[in-house]
Design a protein around this motif. Structure first.
Motif, mmCIF file in Angstrom:
data_model
loop_
_atom_site.group_PDB
_atom_site.id
_atom_site.type_symbol
_atom_site.label_atom_id
_atom_site.label_comp_id
_atom_site.label_asym_id
_atom_site.label_seq_id
_atom_site.Cartn_x
_atom_site.Cartn_y
_atom_site.Cartn_z
ATOM 1 N N TYR A 143 1.306 6.823 -1.326
ATOM 2 C CA TYR A 143 1.318 7.264 -2.721
ATOM 3 C C TYR A 143 0.570 6.272 -3.590
ATOM 4 O O TYR A 143 -0.334 6.619 -4.354
ATOM 5 N N LYS A 144 0.949 5.009 -3.453
ATOM 6 C CA LYS A 144 0.422 3.968 -4.316
ATOM 7 C C LYS A 144 -1.045 3.666 -4.028
ATOM 8 O O LYS A 144 -1.850 3.507 -4.945
ATOM 9 N N ALA A 145 -1.376 3.618 -2.730
ATOM 10 C CA ALA A 145 -2.736 3.234 -2.353
ATOM 11 C C ALA A 145 -3.748 4.300 -2.753
ATOM 12 O O ALA A 145 -4.937 4.018 -2.869
ATOM 13 N N ALA A 146 -3.273 5.519 -2.972
ATOM 14 C CA ALA A 146 -4.183 6.568 -3.404
ATOM 15 C C ALA A 146 -4.555 6.397 -4.873
ATOM 16 O O ALA A 146 -5.601 6.838 -5.318
ATOM 17 N N LEU A 147 -3.683 5.756 -5.609
ATOM 18 C CA LEU A 147 -3.887 5.667 -7.053
ATOM 19 C C LEU A 147 -4.214 4.264 -7.525
ATOM 20 O O LEU A 147 -4.705 4.082 -8.637
ATOM 21 N N HIS A 148 -3.920 3.269 -6.694
ATOM 22 C CA HIS A 148 -4.112 1.889 -7.122
ATOM 23 C C HIS A 148 -4.783 1.084 -6.017
ATOM 24 O O HIS A 148 -4.570 1.352 -4.839
ATOM 25 N N PRO A 149 -5.568 0.099 -6.413
ATOM 26 C CA PRO A 149 -6.319 -0.666 -5.415
ATOM 27 C C PRO A 149 -5.470 -1.736 -4.736
ATOM 28 O O PRO A 149 -5.734 -2.924 -4.864
ATOM 29 N N ILE A 150 -4.442 -1.324 -4.025
ATOM 30 C CA ILE A 150 -3.584 -2.314 -3.367
ATOM 31 C C ILE A 150 -3.978 -2.530 -1.917
ATOM 32 O O ILE A 150 -3.564 -3.498 -1.300
ATOM 33 N N GLY A 151 -4.799 -1.630 -1.377
ATOM 34 C CA GLY A 151 -5.186 -1.766 0.022
ATOM 35 C C GLY A 151 -5.884 -3.084 0.319
ATOM 36 O O GLY A 151 -5.726 -3.641 1.399
ATOM 37 N N ASN A 221 -5.870 1.003 -13.005
ATOM 38 C CA ASN A 221 -5.872 2.463 -12.885
ATOM 39 C C ASN A 221 -7.185 3.012 -12.355
ATOM 40 O O ASN A 221 -7.346 4.218 -12.252
ATOM 41 N N ALA A 222 -8.108 2.111 -12.022
ATOM 42 C CA ALA A 222 -9.428 2.578 -11.629
ATOM 43 C C ALA A 222 -9.391 3.459 -10.390
ATOM 44 O O ALA A 222 -10.305 4.219 -10.156
#
Lengths: 232, 232
Positions: A143-151, A221-222
């Motif tokens: 969920y998060k990695a689709a919307l935020h650059p946490i990968g 949010n990019a």
DNA sequence: TCGAATTGTGTAAATATAACACAATTTATT
DNA sequence: AATAAATTGTGTTATATTTACACAATTCGA
């Protein structure tokens, strides 16, 4: 000391998932328990919240004890609180996941905890409700990695776009189109060309990028709209 | 009884936000405290987790005590655990939010708790870390409502598209284009035309829809891509 | 030198979004 | 009874995004 006299005090644990990425597969740092309860079985790394310890501090402490790393990226998943979830004694557990560069932690520290990197896909069954924790963590990571650059937290400082793609393919367990992926990643403007190329390649050497940390902080949010919604 | 002898047992509270929608504004059910600590100030509704009570059961109990409703939609936000957050005694608090139809709860039950519906925008300052809880809940509500059809929980069973739009405009605090909103909502195929029209209108009466509960359960992802990403 | 594997860049069709116009319904007003 | 004001339902068109592809360049080993 007990100012709310009629209420029950309960053990508060923290259980953490540490994700890593070896270039091909998502990995989890799991504990082969050499202590009771459930000695000999696999579990997440955990610990108890201490009386005078902030929850966040406790999470950092437990992550440090496991990896030797400080200031790791982590986020809470949820708090597990079924009555019988720990058969020893009533314990609620605040579950969270962390993302680290798999090559960047203290091996001795992990060894001391009897921790091993295990393929997420081939993981053994875990004790208590830890399997449910892993399932929820994976869902939240996706969920998060689709919307935020946490990968990026899972990659070395310098990485190539094909490496990043393999990471996303591992997270979502699905193949992605190379060309569309590249365009979309570059359109975020979060990647800086280091001018170097990946020398560990036997064919065309890919450009090494690094994350633009300032934009990464200010434009968290990019990545919105980054992965197609069907994958979330 | 205490099988993990060296660990500290801690008070575990639950604090809940109850959202409502009056047709114009998002509302919160807040407590004017007539008890200590912080008597006379405003707070969220809370309670302590009991020794033999599942966390989820406790949440339902607290929601029932406040609203007289069962099977309310709710989800966890996060667990707050700073050492000094409750000045009376060390207490961690599991915070969650619930969505109810504002016309559909037991007024006596709320009155017994000294609870009032307060405009989210004009809410008073709250005790402890409850302000932070509200901020995080609103963020999570926006996040979730953009991707999942949870907004319906705030509306009556039969509702019009303009009503639904006003709800979304309240959640995101932004005007939306009427025509694009309507098309996008209808494209989810989650709305069933009841054949009735809203009689409480002095101009053209809008069609009353109801949610297709089966699709709502099975296609929980139908809303992905629903709100523009800029709003999440 | 060629072929296999991989990487970087491009392009056209399909789809989705955004920004609009206009007709229909309902009640209050003249 | 006709009309105006407010609201609702349904287009339409231009723009942007996504998808599904093709092709050329790099690297190394056969």
């Amino acid at each position: 000391m007990n100012k709310y006299p009629h209420s029950t005090r309960i053990l508060v644990a923290l259980d953490c998932l540490v994700f890593g990425f070896d270039g091909e597969e998502l990995k989890l740092l799991l504990i082969k328990r050499n202590f009771e309860p459930e000695k000999g079985k696999w579990s997440l790394m955990g610990g108890f919240l201490e009386a005078e310890e902030d929850l966040e501090v406790a999470a950092n402490r437990i992550l440090y004890d496991l990896t030797g790393l400080k200031d790791i990226y982590f986020e809470e998943i949820k708090t597990f609180g079924k009555v019988g979830r720990d058969p020893v004694e009533r314990t609620i557990s605040i579950c969270f996941f962390a993302l680290i560069n798999i090559h960047d932690h203290n091996q001795d520290q992990a060894k001391a905890q009897n921790a091993y990197w295990i393929d997420l896909k081939n993981r053994p069954g875990l004790i208590f409700d830890h399997n449910e924790m892993v399932n929820m963590a994976l869902e939240q990571l996706r969920y998060k990695a689709a919307l935020h650059p946490i990968g990026f937290e899972l990659l070395p400082e310098k990485f190539t776009i094909p490496q990043l793609q393999k990471l996303y393919e591992a997270i979502y367990d699905t193949p992605l189109d190379r060309r569309n992926f590249s365009r979309k990643i570059l359109s975020t403007k979060l990647l800086i060309d280091t001018g170097e190329k990946n020398q560990n390649s036997t064919t065309k050497k890919a450009i090494l990028y690094r994350l633009d940390k300032e934009k990464y902080q200010s434009q968290f949010n990019a990545f919105h709209n980054f992965m197609s919604d069907a994958m979330i």
